[in-house]
Design a protein around this motif. Sequence first.
Motif, PDB file in Angstrom:
ATOM      1  N   PRO A 192      -4.282  -1.703  -6.158  1.00  0.00           N
ATOM      2  CA  PRO A 192      -4.621  -2.422  -5.409  1.00  0.00           C
ATOM      3  C   PRO A 192      -3.702  -1.867  -3.727  1.00  0.00           C
ATOM      4  N   THR A 193      -4.704  -1.599  -2.295  1.00  0.00           N
ATOM      5  CA  THR A 193      -3.948  -1.622  -1.455  1.00  0.00           C
ATOM      6  C   THR A 193      -2.279  -2.130  -0.879  1.00  0.00           C
ATOM      7  N   ASP A 194      -2.640  -3.423  -0.966  1.00  0.00           N
ATOM      8  CA  ASP A 194      -1.525  -4.777  -1.351  1.00  0.00           C
ATOM      9  C   ASP A 194      -0.911  -4.502  -1.458  1.00  0.00           C
ATOM     10  N   GLN A 195      -0.259  -3.590  -2.754  1.00  0.00           N
ATOM     11  CA  GLN A 195       1.066  -3.286  -3.103  1.00  0.00           C
ATOM     12  C   GLN A 195       1.375  -2.236  -3.059  1.00  0.00           C
ATOM     13  N   ALA A 196       0.563  -1.386  -2.737  1.00  0.00           N
ATOM     14  CA  ALA A 196       1.017   0.061  -2.511  1.00  0.00           C
ATOM     15  C   ALA A 196       1.618  -0.488  -1.141  1.00  0.00           C
ATOM     16  N   PHE A 197       1.343  -0.793  -0.173  1.00  0.00           N
ATOM     17  CA  PHE A 197       1.640  -1.020   1.204  1.00  0.00           C
ATOM     18  C   PHE A 197       2.594  -2.392   2.132  1.00  0.00           C
ATOM     19  N   TYR A 198       3.465  -2.076   2.731  1.00  0.00           N
ATOM     20  CA  TYR A 198       4.017  -2.945   2.525  1.00  0.00           C
ATOM     21  C   TYR A 198       2.866  -4.476   3.474  1.00  0.00           C
ATOM     22  N   LYS A 199       3.336  -5.832   4.151  1.00  0.00           N
ATOM     23  CA  LYS A 199       2.366  -5.898   4.438  1.00  0.00           C
ATOM     24  C   LYS A 199       2.501  -5.700   6.137  1.00  0.00           C
ATOM     25  N   GLU A 200       3.158  -5.425   6.553  1.00  0.00           N
ATOM     26  CA  GLU A 200       3.135  -5.289   8.066  1.00  0.00           C
ATOM     27  C   GLU A 200       1.847  -3.590   7.675  1.00  0.00           C
ATOM     28  N   LEU A 201       2.186  -2.612   7.460  1.00  0.00           N
ATOM     29  CA  LEU A 201       1.152  -1.497   7.446  1.00  0.00           C
ATOM     30  C   LEU A 201      -0.152  -1.955   7.347  1.00  0.00           C
ATOM     31  N   MET A 202      -0.379  -2.972   5.674  1.00  0.00           N
ATOM     32  CA  MET A 202      -1.289  -3.448   5.249  1.00  0.00           C
ATOM     33  C   MET A 202      -2.132  -4.043   6.062  1.00  0.00           C
TER      34      MET A 202
END
Lengths: 398, 319
Positions: free
Chosen positions: A346-356
């Motif tokens: 899931p993208t929220d485990q690929a991206f850091y929260k700020e980018l997410m």
Amino acid sequence: MHLRFMTWLDASGKALMDQAIKEFEQQHPNIQITQETVAGTGAATYPDVLKTGMAGGNPPDMFFMWGGSLAAPFIDANQVIRMEQYYKRYGWDKVLIPHAVQAIKRKGALYGVPIHYQGMGFWYRKDIFQKHGLQPPKTYQELEQICQKLKEHNIAALSMGGKYGWNVMRLLDYFIEMEAGPEKHDKLDRLEASWDDTAVVNAYKLLNKWASNGWIPEGFMAVTPDDARIPWFQGKAAMVFEGGWIIPVIKQQGQDITKYGYIVPPTGHKPERISAFPEQIMIAKASKHPDEAAEFINWFIQPSIQEKYYDISGSTATANVKLDPKKYPLVNEWNQVVATHEAYPPTDQAFYKELMDSYFRVQDAIIDGRMTPEQGAKEMQKAAEEWKARNPGKCGMC
Amino acid sequence: MDLLEVSKGVGERLAEREVSRASYMSRFLRKRVSVTPYLFLLPALVIYLTFLVYPAIYSLYLSLTEWDGLSPQKKFVGLQNYISLWGDPVFRLALRNNVIWTVVTLLVPTIGGLALAVALNQPLRGRNLFRAVFYAPGVLPLVAVASIWGWIYNPNFGFINEMLRHIGLGSLAHGWLADYDTALPATLVTAIWQGIGLPMMFYLAGLQVIPQEQYEAAAIDGANAWQRFWHITLPWLSQTHVIVITLAVISSFRVFDLIYAMTYGGPGQTTQVLATWMYFNTFQYYHAGYGSAIAWVIAGISLLVTIPYIRLMARSQQE
């Protein structure tokens, strides 16, 4: 001695985990464990609570954590211990599903023990499908036809909750996987490919299409993911996008489990991948009792214990867990699907929260129609470039 | 100089010394007495210094650093975080939202509270019940208020959409908190509902001290209701206005709970306010230094309003 254990389990999951802890304590009278739970918002606030405890020098001895970018800040800040010695001592490599262990590694090292390996897909109401003469789709085109037919009968195809962003992200992730294909999707996640790409534009077009066609209930962007299940249970929506954890939820709602089934989202690619992610237990570096925490983890991940307490989260990362098919209809089948499919995170485990949050902001604007898919793709690429410039060397999926 | 004069002179000096000693003792004792109030203040002062002043100074230091909130190392960056704020579009949006929030929550609950107070100051039947009803939302926890209104605004089965559909205005039903245009106004409605009770109570208290004779004299002189309100009620409530307005401004710049629980800053970043943006940066983005800088901007704005308020209150107490 006393251990503190932080989880995100809801009331029923916490009660079961407390039961498991009690059983462990009876077998290990010198160890007492207190479970502290932060339930309800998923990854939205749980890491904050954990971080506050750590920054205050008082973290729990062990805690639940996801993988990828959600675990990375705790690892990079040197707040958790490496676990290789315990893997060796207890032989966990032989106990756990290999790709679950692989999925929690960061830069080749192990900082946790996977306890769940969650795959996601569409879960549907068989009774609604049967009533309208529908069959689970084998292609995306068939899926769209189903959505349209359900809409004609005033039923939303897919119930989602847009508050916090991550529930809708699952659908957008699926579209990106379908439009970009596995290789490019992985590159997008690692920011090695440009988001200003036709595949991303097409994925945004599909997201807007689902929202504007009314295939998702009106106003879903303000609904919490938990509340989004209500129209599904009420029969006003035919599907949700969830993981295997939905099975105990269906049972807890007093629903007839035989009326429910799953659909592997068709991507048209080979390999046909599903969205999946690990969940792990980590031990805080500040813990005075890491050996005892590891002892509990070792006890907890054994197949017999996982079979007994499977309903805590409706998933396991332990190999050779055999569940009674009468008691757990669907579970063995779904676990087989998860075990046999390759996965994208899931993208929220690929991206850091700020980018997410930039991802969520674009996602919201596309659904609302404030941004065209082309503008969204450009905006996302701009956000990725700015984030990379501000955070050189940071990587969620390393 | 004879012996008598000498002894007289010594005696006078001794007497002067005695007086001087007595005076010193008296001053000393007075000083000792004057220390006592400080001893009583000490426990509160220690708590204040430990839990307010020290964390505040520490957060000021943090605002001058780049820190993820977890690592042992903090990098000193001077005023860079404060400079970066002005290039941050979400910060500017949040500041704008705070200004909107301040204007609306200053005007509507204050005017509404005054109107309710004047109405409920009349000898109405059941006025205590009405007072309790209007004040009750003010004592509810904000998260509970947000939860209640989240259900009222629920797009599928919320009260507002159900009511609109019921009265044939179904076309107006939509996701109030999901819509970019209605999310902030919808949260403001909740804030007004929750916040109208407090100014009402302040104004009710203020109305009790206005002498009835003034109204009677004005009525005899032919003043109508509006003139009595404008020339008697409002001037008498000047101290109350200061309290109500100052508290409204301070609380509007601290707004967090309602936004966090109702919209989580969304859709997009539409409803971000300074406090939620501070929270997101500090706790979610691992930019504790930047978040602390936002916190100090909030503190600075609040202090700008609070200091004149405190001075005014102190002057009023002296008078």
